[in-house]
Write a protein that holds these residues in place. Structure first.
Motif, PDB file in Angstrom:
ATOM      1  N   PHE A 140       0.915  -1.032   0.090  1.00 22.44           N
ATOM      2  CA  PHE A 140      -0.048  -0.008   0.108  1.00 22.44           C
ATOM      3  C   PHE A 140       0.817   1.357   0.068  1.00 22.44           C
ATOM      4  O   PHE A 140       1.837   1.301   0.890  1.00 22.44           O
ATOM      5  N   PRO A 141       0.743   2.306  -0.943  1.00 24.84           N
ATOM      6  CA  PRO A 141      -0.584   2.493  -1.917  1.00 24.84           C
ATOM      7  C   PRO A 141      -0.437   1.975  -3.329  1.00 24.84           C
ATOM      8  O   PRO A 141      -1.022   2.085  -4.255  1.00 24.84           O
ATOM      9  N   TRP A 142       0.930   1.083  -3.197  1.00 28.52           N
ATOM     10  CA  TRP A 142       1.282   0.670  -4.809  1.00 28.52           C
ATOM     11  C   TRP A 142       0.783  -0.998  -4.966  1.00 28.52           C
ATOM     12  O   TRP A 142       0.726  -1.813  -4.067  1.00 28.52           O
ATOM     13  N   VAL A 143       0.692  -1.290  -6.304  1.00 29.71           N
ATOM     14  CA  VAL A 143       0.527  -2.659  -6.500  1.00 29.71           C
ATOM     15  C   VAL A 143       1.353  -2.802  -7.994  1.00 29.71           C
ATOM     16  O   VAL A 143       1.035  -2.062  -8.884  1.00 29.71           O
ATOM     17  N   ALA A 144       2.217  -3.794  -7.892  1.00 25.70           N
ATOM     18  CA  ALA A 144       3.016  -4.128  -9.164  1.00 25.70           C
ATOM     19  C   ALA A 144       2.559  -5.413  -9.757  1.00 25.70           C
ATOM     20  O   ALA A 144       2.386  -6.210  -9.107  1.00 25.70           O
ATOM     21  N   PHE A 145       2.341  -4.878 -11.092  1.00 22.40           N
ATOM     22  CA  PHE A 145       1.807  -6.355 -11.837  1.00 22.40           C
ATOM     23  C   PHE A 145       2.770  -6.845 -12.912  1.00 22.40           C
ATOM     24  O   PHE A 145       3.536  -6.043 -13.437  1.00 22.40           O
ATOM     25  N   VAL A 146       3.083  -8.220 -12.956  1.00 27.88           N
ATOM     26  CA  VAL A 146       3.735  -8.827 -13.933  1.00 27.88           C
ATOM     27  C   VAL A 146       3.020  -9.867 -14.555  1.00 27.88           C
ATOM     28  O   VAL A 146       2.180 -10.618 -13.824  1.00 27.88           O
ATOM     29  N   SER A 147       2.799  -9.991 -15.986  1.00 30.96           N
ATOM     30  CA  SER A 147       2.016 -11.002 -16.732  1.00 30.96           C
ATOM     31  C   SER A 147       2.692 -11.497 -17.929  1.00 30.96           C
ATOM     32  O   SER A 147       3.443 -10.676 -18.609  1.00 30.96           O
ATOM     33  N   VAL A 148       2.312 -12.646 -17.964  1.00 30.44           N
ATOM     34  CA  VAL A 148       2.780 -13.138 -19.438  1.00 30.44           C
ATOM     35  C   VAL A 148       1.462 -14.015 -19.872  1.00 30.44           C
ATOM     36  O   VAL A 148       1.398 -15.183 -19.127  1.00 30.44           O
ATOM     37  N   GLY A 149       0.929 -13.799 -20.948  1.00 29.20           N
ATOM     38  CA  GLY A 149      -0.173 -14.627 -21.434  1.00 29.20           C
ATOM     39  C   GLY A 149      -1.458 -13.817 -20.930  1.00 29.20           C
ATOM     40  O   GLY A 149      -1.650 -12.509 -21.111  1.00 29.20           O
ATOM     41  N   ASP A 150      -2.573 -14.818 -21.033  1.00 27.96           N
ATOM     42  CA  ASP A 150      -3.888 -13.975 -20.841  1.00 27.96           C
ATOM     43  C   ASP A 150      -4.669 -14.176 -19.354  1.00 27.96           C
ATOM     44  O   ASP A 150      -5.855 -13.985 -19.395  1.00 27.96           O
ATOM     45  N   CYS A 151      -3.785 -14.186 -18.279  1.00 31.76           N
ATOM     46  CA  CYS A 151      -4.726 -14.183 -17.081  1.00 31.76           C
ATOM     47  C   CYS A 151      -4.818 -12.624 -17.074  1.00 31.76           C
ATOM     48  O   CYS A 151      -4.257 -11.737 -17.751  1.00 31.76           O
ATOM     49  N   PHE A 152      -5.753 -12.302 -15.875  1.00 32.02           N
ATOM     50  CA  PHE A 152      -5.908 -10.702 -15.769  1.00 32.02           C
ATOM     51  C   PHE A 152      -6.148 -10.303 -14.308  1.00 32.02           C
ATOM     52  O   PHE A 152      -6.181 -11.341 -13.534  1.00 32.02           O
ATOM     53  N   GLY A 153      -6.120  -9.117 -14.224  1.00 30.60           N
ATOM     54  CA  GLY A 153      -6.116  -8.545 -12.940  1.00 30.60           C
ATOM     55  C   GLY A 153      -7.055  -7.298 -12.631  1.00 30.60           C
ATOM     56  O   GLY A 153      -7.064  -6.447 -13.638  1.00 30.60           O
ATOM     57  N   THR A 154      -7.571  -6.970 -11.406  1.00 39.47           N
ATOM     58  CA  THR A 154      -8.423  -6.229 -11.269  1.00 39.47           C
ATOM     59  C   THR A 154      -8.256  -5.539  -9.869  1.00 39.47           C
ATOM     60  O   THR A 154      -7.556  -6.281  -8.798  1.00 39.47           O
ATOM     61  N   VAL A 155      -8.276  -4.354  -9.676  1.00 40.75           N
ATOM     62  CA  VAL A 155      -8.158  -3.499  -8.514  1.00 40.75           C
ATOM     63  C   VAL A 155      -9.356  -3.072  -8.074  1.00 40.75           C
ATOM     64  O   VAL A 155     -10.224  -2.385  -8.630  1.00 40.75           O
ATOM     65  N   LEU A 156      -9.463  -2.978  -6.601  1.00 41.34           N
ATOM     66  CA  LEU A 156     -10.719  -2.457  -6.118  1.00 41.34           C
ATOM     67  C   LEU A 156     -10.112  -1.393  -5.287  1.00 41.34           C
ATOM     68  O   LEU A 156      -9.419  -1.224  -4.743  1.00 41.34           O
ATOM     69  N   PRO A 200      -2.057 -11.557 -31.150  1.00 40.02           N
ATOM     70  CA  PRO A 200      -1.450 -12.859 -31.778  1.00 40.02           C
ATOM     71  C   PRO A 200      -1.855 -14.023 -30.769  1.00 40.02           C
ATOM     72  O   PRO A 200      -2.301 -14.082 -29.737  1.00 40.02           O
ATOM     73  N   GLY A 201      -1.285 -15.280 -31.035  1.00 41.90           N
ATOM     74  CA  GLY A 201      -1.509 -16.409 -30.433  1.00 41.90           C
ATOM     75  C   GLY A 201      -1.012 -16.253 -29.016  1.00 41.90           C
ATOM     76  O   GLY A 201      -0.306 -15.456 -28.622  1.00 41.90           O
ATOM     77  N   PRO A 202      -1.382 -17.358 -28.190  1.00 39.07           N
ATOM     78  CA  PRO A 202      -1.163 -17.387 -26.745  1.00 39.07           C
ATOM     79  C   PRO A 202       0.297 -17.329 -26.517  1.00 39.07           C
ATOM     80  O   PRO A 202       1.210 -17.839 -27.415  1.00 39.07           O
ATOM     81  N   VAL A 203       0.680 -16.464 -25.487  1.00 34.76           N
ATOM     82  CA  VAL A 203       2.101 -16.580 -24.864  1.00 34.76           C
ATOM     83  C   VAL A 203       2.063 -17.154 -23.884  1.00 34.76           C
ATOM     84  O   VAL A 203       1.389 -17.119 -22.716  1.00 34.76           O
ATOM     85  N   PHE A 204       3.281 -18.096 -23.635  1.00 32.80           N
ATOM     86  CA  PHE A 204       3.447 -18.712 -22.580  1.00 32.80           C
ATOM     87  C   PHE A 204       4.777 -18.496 -21.844  1.00 32.80           C
ATOM     88  O   PHE A 204       5.744 -17.754 -22.575  1.00 32.80           O
ATOM     89  N   LEU A 205       5.059 -18.605 -20.634  1.00 34.86           N
ATOM     90  CA  LEU A 205       6.418 -18.169 -20.036  1.00 34.86           C
ATOM     91  C   LEU A 205       7.599 -19.028 -20.967  1.00 34.86           C
ATOM     92  O   LEU A 205       8.811 -18.624 -20.708  1.00 34.86           O
ATOM     93  N   SER A 206       7.251 -20.217 -21.463  1.00 34.48           N
ATOM     94  CA  SER A 206       8.094 -20.911 -22.264  1.00 34.48           C
ATOM     95  C   SER A 206       8.295 -20.597 -23.919  1.00 34.48           C
ATOM     96  O   SER A 206       9.139 -21.197 -24.343  1.00 34.48           O
TER      97      SER A 206
END
Length: 303
Positions: A140-156, A200-206
């Motif tokens: 708090f009050p920070w949120v750091a996001f890291v993402s690869v692919g199609d998962c998603f995130g929401t802030v309240l 583009p097509g799905p991206v994976f960590l690999s």
């Protein structure tokens, strides 16, 4: 801080005799190597690639790696946006590198590498453990996001001074984030949307070049009341079509305030018992895609 999560096997996987290929993990302040005062929490969800031989294991390696890497040297709340942004980008690259190192070492102990493989090159079968990932560091009050692919995130967020969410510098990020506003004083903001249909097509960590395709950014939100991560199988349950609010299709998906804010209220009321979340992910409305469903959240407790 209340932390709760659940992963439910999708109906399609159940019918095909496949186990759940999602994974989630959270690390609390006691395990963090954070710099300076102030509690921090790391969240991670991963979705193993359907049809890949060992993708469930890949998903578990992904969340373990993300939580370990993102727990190190977390900036303090008073650090500058530049410090947070640089740290998040570097940490995202380390997550991919550590994931590849781990799965390559694992495969080399179980399957002999092809003689033509170059020394230290990723194993030819690394795609067997393919997984997508979304992770967040909450300090708090920070949120750091890291993402690869199609998962998603929401802030309240919860209004505390009568100002609308989005008023004031840095209140909503990144630009273009979508908001649900029909649940009283708590609101939800889709800050990490899934890729659009034309992506583009799905991206994976690999995937080749995954380190160059990491999405990383930070949110500064003084009215932060929660963070929710989800795998792509949850989209039909948790995201609304823009037409629900009279917007054109190009506005993109919108977070369902009924889902996110309702879930937050339930978890706060029961002290973080995840059983209502599991029941929600197992209900009729969640079976529309047949995919595994995973939701993990960290909520500021109380009013």
């Amino acid at each position: 801080m209340i932390v709760a999560g659940a992963a439910v096997q999708g109906t399609g996987h159940l019918a095909a005799g496949q186990g759940c290929q999602d994974a989630f993990k959270a690390v609390g302040p006691g395990a963090l190597k954070a710099v300076g005062p102030g509690a921090a929490t790391v969240l991670a969800v991963a979705d193993g690639a359907g049809g890949r031989e060992r993708s469930a294991l890949g998903a578990h390696i992904a969340v373990d790696t993300a939580c370990r890497v993102l727990a190190e040297d977390v900036p303090v709340s008073g650090d500058s946006p530049e410090t947070w942004t640089r740290w998040t980008a570097a940490a995202g690259a380390r997550v991919v590198a550590e994931y590849l190192r781990t799965v390559t070492a694992l495969l080399e102990t179980t399957v002999p590498a092809h003689p033509a493989d170059a020394p230290h090159a990723p194993h030819a079968d690394v795609g067997a453990l393919a997984a997508t990932l979304a992770a967040a560091v909450v300090r708090f009050p920070w949120v750091a996001f890291v993402s690869v692919g199609d998962c998603f995130g929401t802030v309240l967020t919860r209004e505390t001074d009568g100002a609308g969410a989005g008023d004031g510098p840095g209140r909503r990020a990144p630009a273009g984030a979508d908001t649900g506003r029909d649940s009283g004083t708590e609101q939800c903001h889709l800050v990490l949307p899934p890729p659009g249909s034309g992506s583009p097509g799905p991206v994976f960590l690999s995937s080749p070049g995954a380190a160059l395709r990491v999405r990383s950014f930070v949110v500064w939100e003084p009215e932060l009341s929660g963070v929710v991560l989800a795998t792509d199988g949850c989209a039909a349950l948790t995201l609304d079509h823009p037409s629900v609010r009279g917007l054109p299709p190009e506005a993109g998906p919108l977070p369902s305030a009924r889902f996110f804010c309702g879930l937050a209220a339930t978890l706060r009321a029961n002290g973080g018992d995840a059983e209502p979340l599991r029941a929600l992910l197992s209900g009729p409305g969640a079976a529309r895609t047949g995919d595994d469903l995973t939701v993990l959240c960290a909520l500021v407790d109380g009013e």
